[in-house]
Design a protein around this motif. Structure first.
Motif, short mmCIF file in Angstrom:
data_model
loop_
_atom_site.label_atom_id
_atom_site.label_comp_id
_atom_site.label_asym_id
_atom_site.label_seq_id
_atom_site.Cartn_x
_atom_site.Cartn_y
_atom_site.Cartn_z
N UNK A 141 53.86 59.16 51.04
CA UNK A 141 54.28 57.99 50.25
C UNK A 141 55.60 58.27 49.54
N UNK A 142 55.74 59.51 49.07
CA UNK A 142 57.03 59.90 48.47
C UNK A 142 58.15 59.76 49.51
N UNK A 143 57.90 60.30 50.70
CA UNK A 143 58.93 60.25 51.76
C UNK A 143 59.28 58.79 52.11
N UNK A 144 58.24 57.96 52.30
CA UNK A 144 58.48 56.57 52.72
C UNK A 144 59.27 55.78 51.69
N UNK A 145 58.89 55.92 50.41
CA UNK A 145 59.40 55.01 49.38
C UNK A 145 60.46 55.62 48.46
N UNK A 146 60.69 56.94 48.57
CA UNK A 146 61.63 57.54 47.62
C UNK A 146 62.60 58.54 48.24
N UNK A 147 62.43 58.88 49.52
CA UNK A 147 63.31 59.90 50.10
C UNK A 147 64.29 59.27 51.09
N UNK A 148 65.57 59.22 50.72
CA UNK A 148 66.56 58.59 51.60
C UNK A 148 66.77 59.36 52.91
N UNK A 163 64.92 50.47 44.74
CA UNK A 163 63.89 51.51 44.63
C UNK A 163 62.50 50.93 44.42
N UNK A 164 61.56 51.80 44.14
CA UNK A 164 60.14 51.42 44.03
C UNK A 164 59.50 52.02 42.78
N UNK A 165 58.37 51.41 42.38
CA UNK A 165 57.57 51.93 41.26
C UNK A 165 56.33 52.62 41.82
N UNK A 166 56.02 53.78 41.31
CA UNK A 166 54.84 54.53 41.75
C UNK A 166 53.79 54.54 40.64
N UNK A 167 52.59 54.07 40.95
CA UNK A 167 51.48 54.19 39.98
C UNK A 167 50.68 55.45 40.33
N UNK A 168 50.67 56.38 39.37
CA UNK A 168 50.04 57.69 39.59
C UNK A 168 48.74 57.75 38.81
N UNK A 169 47.69 58.26 39.44
CA UNK A 169 46.41 58.45 38.74
C UNK A 169 46.12 59.93 38.53
N UNK A 170 45.73 60.25 37.31
CA UNK A 170 45.22 61.58 37.00
C UNK A 170 43.72 61.53 37.29
N UNK A 205 57.41 47.14 44.85
CA UNK A 205 58.84 46.89 44.96
C UNK A 205 59.39 46.71 43.55
N UNK A 206 60.51 47.38 43.22
CA UNK A 206 60.96 47.37 41.82
C UNK A 206 61.54 46.02 41.41
N UNK A 207 62.19 45.32 42.30
CA UNK A 207 62.77 44.02 41.94
C UNK A 207 61.74 42.90 41.91
#
Ligand code: F6R
Ligand code: MG
Ligand code: MG
Length: 364
Positions: A141-148, A163-170, A205-207
């Motif tokens: 998911x990091x590669x798809x949405x955040x790695x150019x 860019x994109x927003x990532x919701x992270x769960x602990x 999607x951030x926008x």
């Protein structure tokens, strides 16, 4: 206003054929028959990866719908009865409760659901893994949405370069946090690099704020308080027109990255992209598998699937996964092939510790 549809992927291991390797066809038939009789659904597709049955459902009931969860639960219960008759291995293993209580979350099965307005064309990919845990989606998911370097669209598509927003769960403390990328990339990576503890639940999607991806994030062992196998997670990704292209979504799996799971849920090993007809973990109950099925949605109908990893362009990833498997298997019970001790806490290791605890003496 445009009508929203809900896509729910609900999965469970309710009995393996043979051992923990696959699902018996009678169970898939039963699931197909029951979902076919339901009038709640717009469409459905039943499949399996390794020993997990995956129900892919479209409907208009929204996420966390009691009726839809009840339907999935009833299917799993009926399949469990069949699994018991055939004496399949671990029949009913993922169903933790005896009675359904309104929401299937927390009862054992894995759930990934999203609700959205279907676009003019709506290509989606559903990833389903066996012999690994929810954090297995962090890297792709990091590669798809955040790695150019993975996703060219982040650089050259004006609809994506916000860019994109990532919701992270602990998963341990049951907390969540949102990171914006690209500006908070480093903060994001501090957490999602520890994939047994933090995992990417959803991406937006951030926008536009539109949901781009969501995954199942439950950890069965934490819920059950004992070892009941790995969670074998699922993940939904929307593609194209402002989201990563299908090829950008599939690209991270060309590298068979290391995940936790494999034999006894206690080993690190390469995630091998597999076609549907080759997704039965065999060697040392593995290596861990991922299948990627593509669908076009048409008024909620699932047009597909396209079995992406059947393509020959994933042959090198499979070959590399086999090489990594040869190498890391040579470590046997030594870390880092075997998971570190804190990850073994929810396996059968505590039982061994209990037997030996009185043998330990203080060192002067
Ligand atoms: C991993 C998995 C298998 C089993 C292993 C031992 O997720 O399900 O590797 O852990 O086959 O199974 P039991 O303890 O049932 O004999
Ligand atoms: Mg199993
Ligand atoms: Mg499984």
């Amino acid at each position: 206003m445009n009508k929203k549809i809900t896509l729910s992927v609900i999965k469970a291991d309710i009995g393996g054929f043979v051992g923990h390797s696959s699902v018996h066809s009678d169970l898939l038939e039963k699931a197909n028959e029951m979902l076919g009789e339901s009038n709640l659904l717009t469409d459905f597709h039943v499949t399996h990866v390794g020993d997990d049955i995956n129900l892919i459902l479209t409907h208009g009931k929204g996420i966390d719908s009691e009726e839809i969860h009840q339907l999935a639960w009833d299917v799993f219960i009926a399949c469990t009865e069949l699994a018991k008759k055939l004496k399949l291995y671990g029949a009913g293993q993922d169903l933790l409760g005896d009675a359904f209580s309104g929401n299937i979350r927390g009862m054992g099965p894995g759930v990934a659901e999203m609700e959205f307005v279907e676009r003019k064309s709506e290509p989606i990919v559903i990833f389903m893994a066996d012999k690994t845990e929810p954090g297995a989606w962090n890297y792709p998911l990091y590669k798809m949405f955040a790695d150019p370097f993975n996703t060219a669209g982040l650089v050259i598509d004006p609809k994506m370069n916000c860019g994109f927003k990532f919701e992270i769960h602990d998963l341990i403390k049951n907390k969540k946090v949102i990171f914006n990328t690209p500006e908070e990339l480093y903060d994001l990576l501090v957490f999602i690099g520890a994939s047994g503890h933090y995992c990417v639940k959803s991406v937006f999607h951030k926008d536009t704020g539109d949901i781009a991806s969501t995954s199942s994030t439950q950890r069965l062992n934490l819920m059950a308080g004992r070892y009941v196998g790995k969670d074998d997670p699922v993940c939904i990704v929307r593609c194209q027109s402002g989201f990563p292209a299908v090829g950008e979504v599939l690209e991270p799996f060309s590298n068979p990255y290391m995940v936790s799971g494999w034999m006894r849920g206690s080993h690190s090993g390469p995630l091998m992209p597999s076609s549907l007809d080759k997704c039965n973990p065999t060697r040392f109950d593995g290596p861990p598998r991922v299948v990627g099925l593509g669908f076009q949605l048409a008024e909620g109908k699932l047009i597909g699937p396209q079995d992406f990893f059947a393509d020959t362009s994933y042959d090198n990833a499979r070959r590399k996964a086999n090489e990594i498997a040869d190498y890391i298997r040579s470590m046997g019970p030594f870390e880092p092939h075997r998971l570190p001790l804190d990850e073994m806490e929810y396996t059968t290791l505590p039982l061994v510790m209990e037997r030996l605890k009185d043998r330990f003496e203080d060192i002067d």
